[in-house]
Write an enzyme that holds these catalytic residues in place. Structure first.
Site, mmCIF file in Angstrom:
data_model
loop_
_atom_site.group_PDB
_atom_site.id
_atom_site.type_symbol
_atom_site.label_atom_id
_atom_site.label_comp_id
_atom_site.label_asym_id
_atom_site.label_seq_id
_atom_site.Cartn_x
_atom_site.Cartn_y
_atom_site.Cartn_z
ATOM 1 N N TYR A 1 0.848 -1.202 0.000
ATOM 2 C CA TYR A 1 0.000 0.000 0.000
ATOM 3 C C TYR A 1 0.881 1.249 0.000
ATOM 4 C CZ TYR A 1 -3.899 3.092 1.256
ATOM 5 O OH TYR A 1 -4.844 4.092 1.266
ATOM 6 N N LYS B 1 1.191 4.239 -2.853
ATOM 7 C CA LYS B 1 0.845 5.644 -2.600
ATOM 8 C C LYS B 1 2.045 6.578 -2.775
ATOM 9 C CE LYS B 1 -3.527 4.822 -1.877
ATOM 10 N NZ LYS B 1 -4.516 5.247 -2.871
ATOM 11 N N ILE C 1 -9.583 8.291 7.281
ATOM 12 C CA ILE C 1 -10.925 8.792 6.969
ATOM 13 C C ILE C 1 -11.938 7.674 7.215
ATOM 14 C CG2 ILE C 1 -12.337 9.905 5.191
ATOM 15 C CD1 ILE C 1 -9.711 11.447 5.944
HETATM 16 N N1 LIG Z 1 -10.136 5.797 4.140
HETATM 17 C C1 LIG Z 1 -8.918 6.220 4.405
HETATM 18 O O1 LIG Z 1 -8.532 6.380 5.577
HETATM 19 C C2 LIG Z 1 -7.957 6.534 3.297
HETATM 20 C C3 LIG Z 1 -6.797 7.228 3.620
HETATM 21 C C4 LIG Z 1 -5.899 7.548 2.626
HETATM 22 C C5 LIG Z 1 -6.168 7.199 1.316
HETATM 23 N N2 LIG Z 1 -7.306 6.522 1.031
HETATM 24 C C6 LIG Z 1 -7.525 6.193 -0.377
HETATM 25 O O2 LIG Z 1 -8.750 6.762 -0.795
HETATM 26 C C7 LIG Z 1 -9.296 6.012 -1.885
HETATM 27 C C8 LIG Z 1 -10.734 5.667 -1.591
HETATM 28 O O3 LIG Z 1 -10.765 4.859 -0.434
HETATM 29 P P1 LIG Z 1 -12.030 4.751 0.530
HETATM 30 O O4 LIG Z 1 -11.514 4.873 1.896
HETATM 31 O O5 LIG Z 1 -13.113 5.639 0.051
HETATM 32 O O6 LIG Z 1 -12.355 3.209 0.299
HETATM 33 P P2 LIG Z 1 -13.698 2.439 -0.122
HETATM 34 O O7 LIG Z 1 -13.328 0.996 -0.060
HETATM 35 O O8 LIG Z 1 -14.834 2.949 0.674
HETATM 36 O O9 LIG Z 1 -13.916 2.874 -1.637
HETATM 37 C C9 LIG Z 1 -13.064 2.433 -2.662
HETATM 38 C C10 LIG Z 1 -13.881 2.297 -3.931
HETATM 39 O O10 LIG Z 1 -12.993 1.894 -4.987
HETATM 40 C C11 LIG Z 1 -13.629 0.874 -5.745
HETATM 41 N N3 LIG Z 1 -12.643 0.026 -6.388
HETATM 42 C C12 LIG Z 1 -11.821 -0.897 -5.823
HETATM 43 N N4 LIG Z 1 -11.087 -1.515 -6.755
HETATM 44 C C13 LIG Z 1 -11.449 -0.985 -7.953
HETATM 45 C C14 LIG Z 1 -11.053 -1.229 -9.293
HETATM 46 N N5 LIG Z 1 -10.134 -2.157 -9.592
HETATM 47 N N6 LIG Z 1 -11.615 -0.492 -10.279
HETATM 48 C C15 LIG Z 1 -12.553 0.438 -9.992
HETATM 49 N N7 LIG Z 1 -12.992 0.698 -8.741
HETATM 50 C C16 LIG Z 1 -12.443 -0.011 -7.732
HETATM 51 C C17 LIG Z 1 -14.438 0.102 -4.714
HETATM 52 O O11 LIG Z 1 -15.461 -0.688 -5.320
HETATM 53 C C18 LIG Z 1 -14.973 1.216 -3.848
HETATM 54 O O12 LIG Z 1 -16.191 1.718 -4.332
HETATM 55 C C19 LIG Z 1 -8.369 4.800 -2.048
HETATM 56 O O13 LIG Z 1 -7.441 5.054 -3.076
HETATM 57 C C20 LIG Z 1 -7.663 4.725 -0.709
HETATM 58 O O14 LIG Z 1 -6.425 4.074 -0.805
HETATM 59 C C21 LIG Z 1 -8.213 6.179 1.975
#
Ligand SMILES: NC(=O)c1ccc[n+]([C@@H]2O[C@H](COP(=O)([O-])OP(=O)(O)OC[C@H]3O[C@@H](n4cnc5c(N)ncnc54)[C@H](O)[C@@H]3O)[C@@H](O)[C@H]2O)c1
Length: 252
Positions: free
Chosen positions: A156, A160, A189
């Protein structure tokens, strides 16, 4: 007048969490939204929510790790709305936690394929379309895990750090032709991704909150605000920036 009034925005991973909040924020601020996700139910639900708010959106199913599917999704955006102005490349997965040694090769390849290659593929097919119009603005979702090390997340973190890197390279490549490229680096988040991590490692929640100086997890809408601003004309001289939105997590 909304921040992105009349623009066409594509958001990947828009069926859940941060992507859904961002798709809704783009629509609220006046954009027509192409909702992209690999999960059909989640994507269609986001479109329903946007339409219920009075917005305009279309769902496209796409796995961002497939070049053919990303190319087709961007083409659908063009066929539907005739233009592409903004993109939030956000789809990502967390993968299982492991040490560097225990990380399985198949997990490494899958995660990098979605989180890093997927972001590159999106830019690869979005940018030529933006160049045929009046330029554009892209925000890639990275993470604070793309700025500092997180134990237990080797693949991961690699993905990133990579997203932050290709963001800067693309910003340089297209700075002189009207395309701005930035990333957003969320802290922790409250989304289904974090719910899954905490369900698998229950001791993590208190540690994540305690590790965030603001004393709480962030809300997806707080990331969406930054994304829409970065894509708006208000950010007209901002490019190549990895914007931290983390409640002071990385200020420590
Ligand atoms: N939640 C956190 O704390 C956090 C922190 C830093 C970064 N992020 C990043 O934010 C982004 C969104 O994460 P989130 O927390 O909303 O997660 P989430 O799991 O709620 O949403 C992720 C979405 O991406 C979709 N997805 C997964 N694989 C896919 C693919 N191969 N093609 C198309 N869509 C796909 C999923 O179906 C889902 O709807 C991610 O890149 C994650 O790494 C999240």
């Amino acid at each position: 007048m909304g921040l992105v009034e009349g623009k066409i925005a594509l958001v990947t991973g828009a069926g859940s969490g941060i992507g859904r909040a961002s798709a809704r924020a783009f629509a609220r601020e006046g954009a027509k939204v192409v909702v992209v996700d690999v999960v059909v139910d989640g994507g269609e639900e986001t479109v329903t929510l946007i339409k219920a708010d009075g917005g305009d959106a279309v769902f496209v199913r796409c796995d961002v790790s497939s070049a053919a599917e990303v190319e087709a999704a961007v083409k659908t955006a063009m066929d539907t709305y005739g233009r592409l102005d903004c993109a939030h490349n956000n789809a990502g997965i967390e993968g299982p936690m492991s040490s560097t040694v225990d990380c399985a090769e198949a997990d490494w390849d899958r995660l990098l394929g979605i989180n890093l290659k997927g972001e590159w593929l999106c830019m690869k097919y979005e940018i030529p379309r933006m160049l045929t119009g009046s330029g554009g603005a892209i925000v890639n979702t990275a993470s604070v895990a793309g700025l500092v090390g997180f134990q237990g997340l080797p693949s991961y973190s690699a993905s990133k750090f990579g997203v932050n890197g290709i963001t800067k390279v693309a910003a340089l490549d297209y700075a002189s032709v009207g395309i701005r490229v930035n990333s957003v680096c969320p802290g922790v988040i409250q989304t289904p991704m974090i719910d899954r991590l905490v369900a698998a490692n229950p001791e993590m929640e208190a540690a994540l909150i305690a590790g965030t100086p603001m004393g709480r997890l962030g809300r997806p809408e707080e990331i969406a605000e930054a994304v829409v601003w970065l894509c708006s004309d208000r950010a007209s001289f901002v490019t190549g920036h990895n914007m931290v939105v983390d409640g002071a997590f990385t200020a420590q």
